[in-house]
Design a protein around this motif. Structure first.
Motif: not given
Length: 580
Positions: A246-256
Motif C-alpha cells: 500500500i505504501a509503495v503504491y501510494v508513493c508511486m502514484l503521488l510521485l508520478s
C-alpha cells in the motif's frame, strides 16, 4: 543479560566488526546508483550522447560489481560471526549445565534445557546475524535515501514525511501484538520436547501397553498449540507485506502525479531525477520492511535470550571451597545429625537426624520400603546433593572440604537405571578409567559377571552399544555398569539396587567377586532382596527417612520388626523372583 551473551562472540569479533564495514560499502553503492541512473537518462539517453551513456553505464556497472562484492563479503562474515557466536554460546551453556548439581537440574526440565541449547540458541544466532548486517544496512539506506530525495526535490520528499510515519506506526502495532504470541510458542516448545523425550525414552513401555494412540494424541495436542500460536503470530506479521505494498503504491502514484507536474509545468525536475526518486522510494520502504522483520526476529530472540540467560545465571549449589582437599585418605564414612530436603526446607525433610559411623572397608547393606530415602542417603556421599543440616565426613574430612572432582573420583556409583552411552562396550567400560588396559577391562567384566555374555557377541568388547543401551537387556546393562564402576578402583562403592535385574545366582557371584576384588573398599548395597545384603557387615533399616535399625542379619531378625516382615515375605517367595 546482553553483555553476558555477547561475551561469547569471542574469537569472531573480527568478522562481527567487518560485517558492518562491508555493509556500509554496499549501502554507499546502493545510494549512489540511482543518481548515476539519473545522469544516464538525463545526459545520455535524452541527449542521445553515446559517450555519456558509456561513461554513466560503465560507472553504474562498476558500482553494481562493487556492491555485489561488498554484499557477498558482508554475508559471508555475518554467517561466520553468527555461527561462531552460536557455537560458543552453545558450548558455554553445555559447560554450565555440566557443572550443575542435581538440585540445579531439578529447577529446569531436561526437555527445557534441550530447547535452550537448540531452538533458543538458533533464534539468538539468527538475530545476531540480522543485527550486525540488516540492522546496519536498513537504517543507513533509510537515512541516506531520505537525504538524497530531499536534495533532489523537497516538494516530492514531503510524501515520505506522511507515508513513513504511518508505516512505522503500522509496523509497531504488528510487533506489539505478535510478541506475546511468540513468547507462548517457545514456552510450548518445552512441553513439545518433553512429550517427545518421554515417548522415545519409554518407547518399549508405550508399545508393551499398546499406548501409541494415547501418546500420539498427547503429541498432537501440544503440537496443535504450537501451530495455533505460531499461526496467529504469523498472521499478524503477514500484515507487513500488504502494508508495504500500500505504501509503495501510494508513493508511486503521488510521485508520478506530482513529479509529472514538476517536469511539465515547472521544469523543476528532470526525467532521470524522477526515476531516481522511484528507486529511492523502494529503498526507503524496503528498509522499513526489513527493519520490521528484524524487530520481529529480535522479539523472538529476546524471549530465547532470556531463557538462555536463566541457565547462564544459574549458580551451582555445589562449589569447591577455598584450598580444597585433593586426596581422599580412606573410605570411612560418618553421618553426623544429617537432615536433608530436596527443597532446602527443614519442614519438608526426606532424611532426618541420621547418625552413622562406617569404617573403611565395611560392607553396609541398606533396606527399606519404597520412599524410605535409601537413594537420597547415598547420593549425599559424593555430594550429588548437599546436606540441609549436619555434616558428612569421608576419610575423616567433611565432604565439602574436598574438591568435587577428587571426591567423586573415589566414589563409584551403580544405579538401578544406570545409563550406557553410544559407543563400544570397551569404550563404555573405560568411563571408569580412560587409561585402563584391555586386561583390566576384561578383569572388571569378569568380576561383574559381564564377560560371559560379552563373549557371545560377534565383536565381543568392540560390540556397539546403541543410544541408552537399548540393545542389551536390563541385567546385562547392570553388569556392565558394575564393571565400569570397578575400573575406577574407588575407595567407596555404592550399589543402588544395581542387581535387581539379575537372577539370585548371578547376584551371589557378583557379590562374591566384589568381596575378593576390592576387599578394602567401603561398599554400600541397597537392595529389596534380603539375600543380596544378609552377608553385609551391618545392615541399615530405613523407614520414612529415619534409621529404624542397625545390625547384622541375625541381630535384625531378632530385634527389628520391619526387617522381620521383609524377610518373612521373601521367604514365602514374594521377593526373590527376578529374571534377567
Amino acid at each position: 543479560m546482553l553483555k553476558k551473551l555477547l561475551a561469547n562472540v569471542g574469537e569472531y569479533k573480527k568478522q562481527s566488526l567487518q560485517t558492518p564495514l562491508y555493509t556500509m560499502g554496499e549501502v554507499l553503492m546502493d545510494v549512489i546508483m540511482p543518481l548515476i541512473m539519473a545522469g544516464l537518462i538525463d545526459h545520455g539517453i535524452e541527449k542521445s550522447d553515446s559517450n555519456a551513456i558509456l561513461r554513466y553505464g560503465g560507472l553504474l556497472f562498476l558500482c553494481a560489481i562493487f556492491a555485489l562484492v561488498m554484499g557477498t563479503l558482508g554475508g559471508r562474515t555475518a554467517a561466520v560471526a553468527s555461527a561462531g557466536f552460536a557455537k560458543n554460546l552453545r558450548h558455554k551453556l553445555f559447560t554450565q549445565i555440566q557443572g550443575f548439581s542435581f538440585s540445579n537440574i531439578d529447577r529446569f526440565s531436561s526437555a527445557s534445557l534441550i530447547t535452550r541449547l537448540t531452538t533458543d540458541v538458533t533464534n539468538v544466532q539468527n538475530a545476531y546475524q540480522m543485527v550486525i548486517r540488516i540492522l546496519v544496512r536498513s537504517p543507513l539506506i533509510l537515512i541516506f535515501s531520505l537525504i538524497m530525495t530531499f536534495n533532489i526535490s523537497r516538494e516530492l520528499s514531503m510524501i515520505y514525511l506522511v507515508i513513513v510515519p504511518i508505516m512505522i506506526i503500522g509496523l509497531g502495532a504488528i510487533i506489539r501484538f505478535a510478541f506475546p504470541l511468540f513468547e507462548k510458542v517457545f514456552r510450548t516448545y518445552d512441553r513439545l520436547n518433553n512429550v517427545v523425550q518421554e515417548n522415545l525414552q519409554g518407547i518399549r513401555v508405550v508399545k508393551s501397553y499398546v499406548r501409541e494412540e494415547h501418546e500420539e494424541e498427547k503429541f498432537r495436542q501440544v503440537s496443535q498449540k504450537v501451530f495455533d500460536n505460531f499461526t496467529k503470530a504469523q498472521r499478524i506479521v503477514a500484515f507487513n507485506m500488504p502494508l508495504l505494498q500500500i505504501a509503495v503504491y501510494v508513493c508511486m502514484l503521488l510521485l508520478s502525479w506530482i513529479g509529472a507536474k514538476l517536469i511539465v509545468t515547472k521544469s523543476e525536475l528532470s526525467t532521470g531525477e524522477l526515476v531516481s526518486m522511484f528507486n529511492y522510494t523502494m529503498q526507503i520502504l524496503m528498509s522499513l520492511m526489513m527493519l520490521s522483520m528484524t524487530f520481529v526476529q529480535l522479539m523472538i530472540a529476546r524471549t530465547s535470550a532470556r531463557r538462555i540467560s536463566e541457565v547462564l545465571n544459574e549458580e551451582s549449589d555445589l562449589k569447591d571451597g577455598e584450598d580444597p582437599l585433593t586426596e581422599v585418605p580412606n573410605g570411612s564414612v560418618e553421618f553426623k545429625n544429617v537432615c536433608f530436603s530436596y527443597k532446602d526446607d527443614m519442614d519438608k525433610l526426606v532424611l532426618e537426624n541420621v547418625n552413622l559411623s562406617i569404617k573403611s572397608g565395611e560392607v553396609i547393606g541398606i533396606v527399606g520400603g519404597t520412599g524410605s530415602s535409601k537413594s537420597s542417603l547415598v547420593q549425599l556421599i559424593p555430594r550429588l546433593y548437599d546436606v540441609t543440616h549436619g555434616e558428612i565426613k569421608v576419610g575423616g574430612h567433611d565432604v565439602r572440604r574436598y574438591s568435587l572432582e577428587a571426591l567423586r573420583d573415589q566414589v563409584g556409583m551403580v544405579l538401578q537405571n544406570n545409563v550406557l552411552f553410544s559407543g563400544t562396550i570397551a569404550e563404555n567400560l573405560r568411563w571408569g578409567d580412560a587409561n585402563a588396559t584391555n586386561e583390566e577391562v576384561i578383569h572388571a567384566a569378569k568380576i561383574a559377571q559381564a564377560d560371559p555374555f560379552i563373549q557371545e557377541f560377534p565383536a565381543k568388547y568392540e560390540t556397539l552399544i546403541s543410544e541408552g543401551g537399548n540393545n542389551v537387556s536390563g541385567g546385562q546393562k547392570q553388569r556392565l555398569t558394575i564393571a565400569r564402576a570397578l575400573l575406577k578402583k574407588p575407595k567407596i562403592l555404592i550399589l543402588d539396587d544395581s542387581t535387581s535385574a539379575v537372577d539370585t545366582k548371578t547376584d551371589q557371584a557378583i557379590r562374591s567377586g566384589l568381596a575378593k576384588a576390592i576387599p578394602g573398599t567401603t561398599t554400600f548395597v541397597i537392595s529389596q532382596r534380603i539375600s543380596s545384603i544378609k552377608d553385609s557387615d551391618r545392615i541399615i533399616v530405613l523407614d520414612d527417612g529415619k534409621i529404624n535399625g542397625i545390625g547384622t542379619h541375625d541381630e535384625l531378625l531378632e530385634s527389628n520388626v520391619i526387617y522381620q516382615e521383609v524377610f518373612e515375605s521373601q521367604q514365602k517367595g514374594f521377593g526373590d523372583h527376578h529374571d534377567e
